[in-house]
Design a protein around this motif. Structure first.
Motif, PDB file in Angstrom:
ATOM      1  N   LEU A  94      37.395  47.938  41.413  1.00 15.31           N
ATOM      2  CA  LEU A  94      38.474  47.027  41.823  1.00 15.31           C
ATOM      3  C   LEU A  94      38.506  46.876  43.341  1.00 15.31           C
ATOM      4  N   LEU A  95      38.432  48.004  44.062  1.00 15.16           N
ATOM      5  CA  LEU A  95      38.460  47.962  45.524  1.00 15.16           C
ATOM      6  C   LEU A  95      37.314  47.119  46.071  1.00 15.16           C
ATOM      7  N   ILE A  96      36.121  47.360  45.553  1.00 17.37           N
ATOM      8  CA  ILE A  96      34.933  46.658  46.050  1.00 17.37           C
ATOM      9  C   ILE A  96      35.015  45.167  45.721  1.00 17.37           C
ATOM     10  N   ALA A  97      35.511  44.846  44.516  1.00 21.28           N
ATOM     11  CA  ALA A  97      35.624  43.438  44.107  1.00 21.28           C
ATOM     12  C   ALA A  97      36.721  42.712  44.880  1.00 21.28           C
ATOM     13  N   SER A  98      37.657  43.470  45.497  1.00 18.27           N
ATOM     14  CA  SER A  98      38.802  42.866  46.184  1.00 18.27           C
ATOM     15  C   SER A  98      38.529  42.521  47.640  1.00 18.27           C
ATOM     16  N   VAL A  99      37.349  42.850  48.145  1.00 17.53           N
ATOM     17  CA  VAL A  99      37.026  42.539  49.542  1.00 17.53           C
ATOM     18  C   VAL A  99      36.744  41.043  49.658  1.00 17.53           C
ATOM     19  N   PRO A 100      37.521  40.304  50.458  1.00 17.34           N
ATOM     20  CA  PRO A 100      37.317  38.852  50.566  1.00 17.34           C
ATOM     21  C   PRO A 100      35.901  38.502  51.010  1.00 17.34           C
ATOM     22  N   LYS A 101      35.370  37.455  50.407  1.00 20.19           N
ATOM     23  CA  LYS A 101      34.026  36.971  50.746  1.00 20.19           C
ATOM     24  C   LYS A 101      34.138  35.725  51.628  1.00 20.19           C
ATOM     25  N   LEU A 102      33.086  35.475  52.393  1.00 21.59           N
ATOM     26  CA  LEU A 102      33.035  34.246  53.205  1.00 21.59           C
ATOM     27  C   LEU A 102      32.686  33.084  52.293  1.00 21.59           C
ATOM     28  N   ASP A 103      33.640  32.757  51.433  1.00 21.61           N
ATOM     29  CA  ASP A 103      33.439  31.730  50.411  1.00 21.61           C
ATOM     30  C   ASP A 103      34.804  31.118  50.127  1.00 21.61           C
ATOM     31  N   THR A 104      34.938  29.818  50.345  1.00 22.06           N
ATOM     32  CA  THR A 104      36.242  29.173  50.211  1.00 22.06           C
ATOM     33  C   THR A 104      36.785  29.191  48.792  1.00 22.06           C
ATOM     34  N   GLY A 105      35.947  29.418  47.803  1.00 19.92           N
ATOM     35  CA  GLY A 105      36.415  29.437  46.419  1.00 19.92           C
ATOM     36  C   GLY A 105      36.619  30.823  45.861  1.00 19.92           C
ATOM     37  N   TRP A 106      36.453  31.849  46.731  1.00 22.81           N
ATOM     38  CA  TRP A 106      36.482  33.232  46.241  1.00 22.81           C
ATOM     39  C   TRP A 106      37.831  33.605  45.620  1.00 22.81           C
ATOM     40  N   LEU A 107      38.943  33.343  46.321  1.00 25.46           N
ATOM     41  CA  LEU A 107      40.261  33.754  45.830  1.00 25.46           C
ATOM     42  C   LEU A 107      40.604  33.066  44.509  1.00 25.46           C
ATOM     43  N   ASP A 108      40.334  31.765  44.422  1.00 24.70           N
ATOM     44  CA  ASP A 108      40.664  31.023  43.205  1.00 24.70           C
ATOM     45  C   ASP A 108      39.811  31.465  42.016  1.00 24.70           C
ATOM     46  N   GLY A 109      38.630  32.021  42.298  1.00 22.51           N
ATOM     47  CA  GLY A 109      37.743  32.434  41.202  1.00 22.51           C
ATOM     48  C   GLY A 109      37.868  33.896  40.827  1.00 22.51           C
ATOM     49  N   LEU A 110      38.826  34.607  41.457  1.00 28.50           N
ATOM     50  CA  LEU A 110      38.934  36.056  41.227  1.00 28.50           C
ATOM     51  C   LEU A 110      39.247  36.435  39.788  1.00 28.50           C
ATOM     52  N   HIS A 111      40.053  35.571  39.115  1.00 25.77           N
ATOM     53  CA  HIS A 111      40.469  35.914  37.751  1.00 25.77           C
ATOM     54  C   HIS A 111      39.271  36.037  36.805  1.00 25.77           C
ATOM     55  N   GLN A 112      38.121  35.490  37.231  1.00 25.38           N
ATOM     56  CA  GLN A 112      36.929  35.551  36.380  1.00 25.38           C
ATOM     57  C   GLN A 112      36.142  36.841  36.588  1.00 25.38           C
ATOM     58  N   ASN A 113      36.537  37.649  37.588  1.00 21.49           N
ATOM     59  CA  ASN A 113      35.805  38.878  37.889  1.00 21.49           C
ATOM     60  C   ASN A 113      36.302  40.010  36.988  1.00 21.49           C
ATOM     61  N   PRO A 114      35.436  40.558  36.105  1.00 20.87           N
ATOM     62  CA  PRO A 114      35.886  41.605  35.176  1.00 20.87           C
ATOM     63  C   PRO A 114      36.351  42.875  35.879  1.00 20.87           C
ATOM     64  N   ALA A 115      35.793  43.171  37.073  1.00 21.42           N
ATOM     65  CA  ALA A 115      36.204  44.378  37.803  1.00 21.42           C
ATOM     66  C   ALA A 115      37.664  44.295  38.223  1.00 21.42           C
ATOM     67  N   ILE A 116      38.137  43.080  38.522  1.00 18.27           N
ATOM     68  CA  ILE A 116      39.535  42.900  38.940  1.00 18.27           C
ATOM     69  C   ILE A 116      40.469  43.207  37.775  1.00 18.27           C
ATOM     70  N   SER A 117      40.231  42.583  36.633  1.00 20.86           N
ATOM     71  CA  SER A 117      41.123  42.787  35.488  1.00 20.86           C
ATOM     72  C   SER A 117      41.049  44.219  34.963  1.00 20.86           C
ATOM     73  N   GLU A 118      39.834  44.784  34.901  1.00 23.38           N
ATOM     74  CA  GLU A 118      39.674  46.159  34.403  1.00 23.38           C
ATOM     75  C   GLU A 118      40.358  47.148  35.344  1.00 23.38           C
ATOM     76  N   GLY A 119      40.145  46.953  36.659  1.00 28.95           N
ATOM     77  CA  GLY A 119      40.748  47.855  37.641  1.00 28.95           C
ATOM     78  C   GLY A 119      42.247  47.751  37.660  1.00 28.95           C
ATOM     79  N   MET A 120      42.792  46.535  37.579  1.00 25.02           N
ATOM     80  CA  MET A 120      44.251  46.336  37.590  1.00 25.02           C
ATOM     81  C   MET A 120      44.885  46.977  36.368  1.00 25.02           C
ATOM     82  N   ASN A 121      44.209  46.865  35.226  1.00 20.32           N
ATOM     83  CA  ASN A 121      44.749  47.468  34.001  1.00 20.32           C
ATOM     84  C   ASN A 121      44.796  48.984  34.126  1.00 20.32           C
TER      85      ASN A 121
END
Length: 553
Positions: A524-551
């Motif tokens: 979760l920590l590693i997946a949460s580091v912002p990327k130099l990509d304008t679509g990164w924040l809006d696409g976060l919900h698709q990252n399995p590490a985010i949902s698994e880590g938050m749970n």
């Protein structure tokens, strides 16, 4: 689309310590359209905040607007009377500061402070203002929106307080929001929540905004356009996509290059036949409050921590706010006694408190604190602050000590002339480098670095990280680097330990961080580091590490 902000040929002057007048904003032009968010990017001293504050008709003490126009919603703040400026603030333009903790009165409830703008400007009856505040708490995704206003500022987290300061700014329905580094002090997982909340509210209300930051990855998530500043002048302007992917100015390219610190070369440190541990932490349990009959403090922060750090190497300790990182550093430094466990240096067990340690043990282990503002004596000039360890540990005096102070200032990339200034006369980044110079003055063997680059802009932080690496090679220094910035840890450290709720949940080589993390929270920590990509924040919900880590969290 109309222009809500038009700044034309803005010039701001400041008076130096010697009484000399210098121009710090040199003919800046910029505009913001209705509903647009424009980011101001640049290093410390580039003029970002100075420009942003002129939208509120304000300059810092010692500064004055000497030319140009700052037109907000058709009115020039430069020519306004003080009464007109007061009427503007909170209704036409609102401000969200870097440090929400400093913006709130600790003796008043959150609700009383959030509705204050409505009360001052007679915008609506108080019951209506409170109802609107609750709606804002919901929009900003705050927990328990119906009752959080009854709490005091110290009873909420840093990320929650930052969103509450946005609610305070939004309650007057301003046309323009000014965000001044609002996520700089937050850990990466909290930063995501705050950025999402800000972006959602700004989009929903179609508001215009100025977002001041030195973090390009954060800006990429929220800004439509980016203005790059250096030395009070605009270097480049473009859409977020263009600035990040196709910069044309050399300074912009340097900013982007500095965003990617060089990773630690695993072959850079020759492996000895038998690596010698300089620091060994065994079964460490610690916390705050009265000690109970079980020998444990009322609030246990660290739980049974084991760590080992080899001489000449660097260990990164990462985790969100409240995970116990800084408490660990304080226990190792002897500033907080452990309830259980031990700390040993070179095989010798250290006393639990600084008073129980010899002068030599204190010299060998130094700590650089996160908050330079509170770590430096406000009444002493820089030269005296850096000189004190030279006298205390090495008995240095006279010209030898003065020369060594100059050498230390040079080592941390500061001009010798700063030695006569007080800490209050320095920028945040300069104060942090003085903090580091003071630690180096002791000629330590192990330095505990507690978020030492969190107050620095990207370019200066990259230079400090290079300096740390260089000093490690030259002096054989060992570092424990506490941070919520994973890219910093990757650049400086050989190994990384992940802390979660007072426990060490994982340890690994930094080279394995991106691909080999196993614990859900590490992912979760590693997946949460912002990327130099304008679509990164809006696409976060698709990252399995985010949902698994938050749970899991």
């Amino acid at each position: 689309m109309g222009k809500i902000i038009e700044i034309r040929d803005l010039r701001v002057e400041a008076k130096t310590d010697s009484g000399r007048v210098v121009e710090i904003i040199k003919g800046v032009d910029l505009s913001v359209a209705d509903g647009e968010i424009v980011a101001l990017i640049g290093e410390s001293g580039s003029g970002k905040t100075t420009i942003a504050l002129t939208l509120l008709g304000h300059t810092r003490p010692g500064c004055a607007i000497t030319g140009g126009e700052v037109v907000v919603a058709g009115r020039d703040t430069v020519t306004m009377s003080e009464a007109q400026k007061r009427a503007l603030r909170g209704t036409e333009v609102a401000y969200v500061p870097q440090s929400a903790a400093a913006a709130f009165n600790p003796s008043k409830t959150i609700m009383d402070q959030v509705v204050e703008v409505a009360k001052i400007h007679h915008l609506m009856p108080l019951p209506e203002a409170r109802k609107k505040a609750v709606e804002l708490f919901k929009a900003l995704a705050l927990p328990e929106p119906e009752t959080i206003g009854q709490r005091y500022p110290h009873q909420v987290s840093g990320g929650q307080l930052q969103r509450l300061s946005a609610a305070m700014a939004l309650i007057g329905d301003p046309k323009v929001m000014v965000f001044d580094e609002p996520t700089t002090a937050l850990d990466v997982t909290t930063q995501i929540e705050v950025l999402r909340a800000f972006k959602s509210v700004m989009r929903e209300r179609g508001m215009a905004g100025i977002y001041v930051s030195h973090d390009l990855a954060v800006v990429a998530q929220i800004a439509d356009r980016i203005v790059v500043l250096k030395g009070g002048e605009v270097q480049e302007v473009g859409t977020a996509e263009t600035i990040i992917n196709q910069p044309t100015h050399s300074y912009t390219k340097a900013l982007i290059e500095a965003f990617h610190p060089k990773g630690r070369d695993p072959d850079a440190r020759p492996e000895s036949a038998e690596p010698q541990p300089i620091l060994k932490v065994s079964g460490l349990t610690a916390g705050y409050g009265a000690v109970g009959s079980d020998g444990l403090p009322k609030f246990v922060i660290l739980k049974d921590i084991d760590l080992e750090l080899e001489r000449g190497r660097s260990l990164g300790v990462i985790g969100e706010s409240g995970s116990g990182k800084s408490t660990l550093a304080r226990v190792i430094a002897g500033l907080l006694p452990a309830a259980k466990g031990s700390v040993a240096m070179d095989g010798v067990s250290l006393g639990q408190r600084t008073k129980d340690r010899s002068k030599e043990e204190l010299r060998k282990l130094q700590i650089v604190f996160q908050l330079a503002d509170t770590a430096l004596n406000p009444n002493k000039p820089v030269g005296a602050i850096v000189a004190r360890p030279l006298a205390f540990y090495h008995g240095m005096g006279g010209r030898e000590r003065e020369a060594e102070v100059d050498r230390l200032l040079d080592m941390v990339r500061l001009p010798k002339a700063l030695r006569h200034r007080l800490p209050s006369e320095l920028s945040g980044g300069q104060k942090q480098r003085i903090n580091f110079a003071r630690a180096l003055a002791a000629r330590p063997e192990l330095i505990l670095c507690d978020e030492i680059t969190s107050a620095l802009d990207t370019v200066v932080a990259a230079a400090i990280l290079e300096l740390l690496d260089e000093l490690q090679r030259e002096l054989g220094l060992t570092y424990m680097f506490i941070s919520h910035d994973l890219s910093t840890v990757e650049a400086v450290c050989d190994r990384v330990a992940v802390m979660y709720r007072g426990e060490k949940v994982e340890e690994m080589p930094t080279s394995r961080m991106q691909s080999g993390a196993e614990h859900p929270y590490s992912k979760l920590l590693i997946a949460s580091v912002p990327k130099l990509d304008t679509g990164w924040l809006d696409g976060l919900h698709q990252n399995p590490a985010i949902s698994e880590g938050m749970n899991r969290a």
